[in-house]
Design an enzyme around this catalytic site. Structure first.
Site, short mmCIF file in Angstrom:
data_model
loop_
_atom_site.label_atom_id
_atom_site.label_comp_id
_atom_site.label_asym_id
_atom_site.label_seq_id
_atom_site.Cartn_x
_atom_site.Cartn_y
_atom_site.Cartn_z
N GLU A 79 0.85 -1.20 0.00
CA GLU A 79 0.00 0.00 0.00
C GLU A 79 0.89 1.24 0.00
O GLU A 79 1.95 1.24 0.65
CB GLU A 79 -0.86 -0.01 1.28
CG GLU A 79 -1.60 1.26 1.60
CD GLU A 79 -2.14 1.29 3.04
OE1 GLU A 79 -1.48 0.74 3.95
OE2 GLU A 79 -3.22 1.88 3.22
N ASN A 132 -6.84 6.38 -1.58
CA ASN A 132 -5.77 5.42 -1.29
C ASN A 132 -6.03 4.27 -2.26
O ASN A 132 -6.99 3.51 -2.08
CB ASN A 132 -5.88 4.95 0.18
CG ASN A 132 -4.71 4.06 0.58
OD1 ASN A 132 -4.07 3.48 -0.28
ND2 ASN A 132 -4.47 3.97 1.89
N LYS A 160 -9.40 2.30 -1.62
CA LYS A 160 -9.60 1.78 -0.25
C LYS A 160 -10.93 2.25 0.34
O LYS A 160 -11.22 3.45 0.35
CB LYS A 160 -8.44 2.23 0.63
CG LYS A 160 -8.44 1.64 2.05
CD LYS A 160 -7.15 2.06 2.73
CE LYS A 160 -7.01 1.44 4.12
NZ LYS A 160 -5.71 1.84 4.75
N GLU A 173 -5.69 8.92 7.87
CA GLU A 173 -6.25 8.45 6.59
C GLU A 173 -7.64 9.03 6.35
O GLU A 173 -8.00 9.30 5.20
CB GLU A 173 -6.30 6.93 6.54
CG GLU A 173 -4.92 6.30 6.47
CD GLU A 173 -4.97 4.86 6.00
OE1 GLU A 173 -4.48 4.01 6.75
OE2 GLU A 173 -5.50 4.58 4.92
N CYS A 228 -4.94 -2.82 3.06
CA CYS A 228 -4.62 -2.66 4.47
C CYS A 228 -5.80 -2.92 5.43
O CYS A 228 -6.20 -4.06 5.60
CB CYS A 228 -4.00 -1.30 4.71
SG CYS A 228 -3.00 -1.35 6.21
N ASN A 283 0.38 -0.99 5.51
CA ASN A 283 1.33 -0.29 6.38
C ASN A 283 0.71 -0.36 7.77
O ASN A 283 -0.30 0.33 8.03
CB ASN A 283 1.43 1.19 6.00
CG ASN A 283 2.17 1.45 4.70
OD1 ASN A 283 3.28 1.96 4.71
ND2 ASN A 283 1.56 1.14 3.58
#
Ligand code: ING
Length: 304
Positions: free
Chosen positions: A49, A108, A125, A144, A170, A195
């Site tokens: 990612e 993302n 994402k 995020e 993720c 991550n």
């Protein structure tokens, strides 16, 4: 390229990317892993990612110009031209994650690139963890929800020469729904990058379980959906924040068939056999025979 049901796949784990590292230097590391994958006749290579930069949601960035440097307005084909060239020549499919700006909207994102050299799949994402506002009490931020918009492409699957592939990113991997939506579309291989900080400020009691939780959610999902899972970490001590490694390849039986030994750049390789999906899907998790969706209505209620 003809369809393959048995092939070599790899999780191309990356070690730390420090804030001062250029995207060029990171792409050079990715190319090294891709060359190693080629020597091992690998057909599918999964990168982490947000793999072009340090994990920037750990910072509270107030300067819009600085924040903008972390995003790509389109897939950075020129930056990754040597990689794309190798992908074309060696008939490899790669996936990698990056921060995308689509007409100014930040996502993302992860993409598939195949031997045509084209982007044959994109995912944005959906489960964005962390928080929106700056929280000074945290040792590092996880912004995020501030820096990305929830994905607007759903959980698509992509028919390729290596089977029906699907992506998540993720935090998505912790949610069983992610895999079931993909499995209901016939997905055979889920590829993902992550991550994951070792320290979770709101529940430090769980820090020692991060590696266990990482594998637990993916192994359970691989088994319950009869899918391969290929998971690639950005790992190691990145600007004083420890990120877990544990990149792995998990079979539809739920077994980890290959796992990273380090928290550095490392290629984790295993043989994938798509026929193993059938063994699960036609028996214990035969959705048509055994699944009872009329009993699961609560699962999709927006507000309980
Ligand atoms: N990272 C983390 C993840 O889901 C997190 C956030 C860390 C959640 C630790 C729970 C525990 O792996 C990203 N980028 O989603």
């Amino acid at each position: 390229m003809k369809n393959k049901s048995k092939y070599t796949a790899a999780a191309a784990q990356l070690g730390p990317i420090d804030p001062g590292d250029t995207k060029e230097s990171v792409v050079a590391r990715m190319l090294d892993l891709l060359i190693e994958a080629k020597t091992k006749e690998t057909a599918l290579v999964v990168f982490p990612e947000l793999c072009l930069t340090t994990f920037f949601p750990r910072y509270y960035i107030t300067d819009p110009a600085n924040l903008d440097t972390y995003y790509e307005s389109e897939v950075p084909i020129s930056l990754m031209s040597d990689m794309f060239e190798l992908v074309r020549k060696e008939q490899i499919i790669i996936s990698f994650g990056y921060a995308e700006k689509d007409n100014g909207i930040p996502f993302n994102t992860s993409v598939y690139v195949d031997s045509s050299g084209n982007i044959i799949g994109k995912y944005r994402k959906i489960h964005l963890p962390g928080h929106y506002e700056y929280e000074p009490e945290r040792p590092f931020q996880h912004l995020e929800k501030r820096y990305f918009t929830k994905g607007n492409l759903g959980f698509p699957t992509f028919d390729t020469t290596l089977g029906r592939l699907g992506m998540c990113i993720c935090n998505d991997r912790r949610w069983p729904e992610t895999y079931r939506v993909l499995a209901l579309q016939g997905c055979e291989v889920v590829t993902l990058g992550y991550n994951t900080p070792k320290h979770y400020p709101l529940a430090p009691e769980h820090d020692h379980l991060q590696e266990f939780h990482n594998h637990l959610c993916m192994q359970a999902a691989a088994y319950a959906n009869g899918m391969w899972v290929i998971a690639s970490a950005k790992a190691g001590l990145e600007d004083d924040c420890e990120l877990i490694g544990g990149s792995c390849i998990i079979s539809p039986r739920g077994e980890i068939v290959a796992e990273a030994k380090t928290t550095m750049d490392e290629l984790v390789v295993a043989q994938v056999d798509l026929n193993e999906c059938k063994l699960i899907r036609e028996n214990i998790f035969n959705f048509n025979l055994h699944r009872q969706p009329e009993e699961y209505k609560l699962l999709t209620k927006i507000k309980l």
